[in-house]
Design a protein around this motif. Structure first.
Motif, mmCIF file in Angstrom:
data_model
loop_
_atom_site.group_PDB
_atom_site.id
_atom_site.type_symbol
_atom_site.label_atom_id
_atom_site.label_comp_id
_atom_site.label_asym_id
_atom_site.label_seq_id
_atom_site.Cartn_x
_atom_site.Cartn_y
_atom_site.Cartn_z
ATOM 1 N N MET A 1 38.902 84.647 63.373
ATOM 2 C CA MET A 1 38.999 83.227 63.589
ATOM 3 C C MET A 1 37.644 82.579 63.314
ATOM 4 O O MET A 1 36.617 83.081 63.726
ATOM 5 C CB MET A 1 39.431 82.944 65.031
ATOM 6 N N LEU A 2 37.660 81.475 62.637
ATOM 7 C CA LEU A 2 36.488 80.640 62.427
ATOM 8 C C LEU A 2 36.711 79.332 63.173
ATOM 9 O O LEU A 2 37.850 78.962 63.452
ATOM 10 C CB LEU A 2 36.290 80.345 60.944
ATOM 11 N N TYR A 3 35.623 78.644 63.470
ATOM 12 C CA TYR A 3 35.792 77.326 64.069
ATOM 13 C C TYR A 3 34.665 76.403 63.664
ATOM 14 O O TYR A 3 33.656 76.824 63.120
ATOM 15 C CB TYR A 3 35.949 77.417 65.587
ATOM 16 N N ARG A 4 34.881 75.113 63.912
ATOM 17 C CA ARG A 4 33.887 74.079 63.627
ATOM 18 C C ARG A 4 33.607 73.330 64.917
ATOM 19 O O ARG A 4 34.474 73.189 65.764
ATOM 20 C CB ARG A 4 34.401 73.082 62.592
ATOM 21 N N LEU A 5 32.397 72.839 65.000
ATOM 22 C CA LEU A 5 32.021 71.948 66.096
ATOM 23 C C LEU A 5 31.268 70.785 65.468
ATOM 24 O O LEU A 5 30.056 70.833 65.287
ATOM 25 C CB LEU A 5 31.169 72.672 67.135
ATOM 26 N N ASP A 6 32.026 69.774 65.064
ATOM 27 C CA ASP A 6 31.447 68.601 64.408
ATOM 28 C C ASP A 6 31.073 67.546 65.441
ATOM 29 O O ASP A 6 31.515 66.395 65.369
ATOM 30 C CB ASP A 6 32.427 68.025 63.379
ATOM 31 N N ALA A 7 30.309 67.949 66.413
ATOM 32 C CA ALA A 7 29.791 67.061 67.454
ATOM 33 C C ALA A 7 28.437 67.607 67.871
ATOM 34 O O ALA A 7 28.229 68.816 67.860
ATOM 35 C CB ALA A 7 30.742 67.010 68.651
ATOM 36 N N THR A 8 27.537 66.732 68.220
ATOM 37 C CA THR A 8 26.205 67.177 68.645
ATOM 38 C C THR A 8 26.275 67.760 70.053
ATOM 39 O O THR A 8 27.254 67.553 70.781
ATOM 40 C CB THR A 8 25.218 66.003 68.649
#
Length: 146
Positions: A1-8
């Motif tokens: 699984m990969l994930y993104r965190l597009d928040a500071t």
């Protein structure tokens, strides 16, 4: 699984009431073996029972994604372990029984592999996010392996 965190780190801190401290996270793709913020109960350096009558402060800390494999797998070229697949394994049992090793992984999207394309046979990436929440969390455990 990969994930993104597009928040500071500050945005995640505000969304979940966790103290961000000096976490430098600026947002983006999270890769195994790299640092990304997680939310803990602030007990990383404290063993033993929880203090009675005193709430714990949630805080964000950068952690490496993935745990080095047990020594028995190192010689076989074992890679970092990214998910708990066997909760009964002695490798995980202490971390799963003790709540101080639980954490929340903030994310804006995660990826699971889908079926192979009938046209070219390649597996498809399927990305998931929450339409009503720009940032959500996934339950996780950490292991003091850094």
């Amino acid at each position: 699984m990969l994930y993104r965190l597009d928040a500071t780190a500050d945005a995640v801190s505000r969304a979940f009431g966790a103290r961000a401290g000096d976490d430098p996270w600026a947002g983006g793709h999270v890769a195994p073996g790299r640092f990304a913020p997680v939310i803990t109960a602030g007990r990383e350096f404290i063993a033993g029972p929880r203090p009675a009558g005193r709430p714990l402060e949630a805080r964000m800390v950068p952690r490496l994604w993935g745990v080095p494999p047990p020594f028995s797998m190192l010689d076989a070229g074992g890679q970092n372990i990214l998910t708990v697949r066997n909760p009964d394994s002695p490798f995980w049992i202490g971390n799963l029984r003790n709540s101080e090793f639980r954490c929340l992984v903030p994310a804006t999207a995660f990826m699971e592999w889908g079926r192979s394309s009938p046209k070219d046979g390649k597996r498809r990436q399927c990305w998931f996010s929450c339409t009503d929440q720009p940032v959500f969390v996934m339950a996780a455990v950490w292991k003091d392996s850094e």
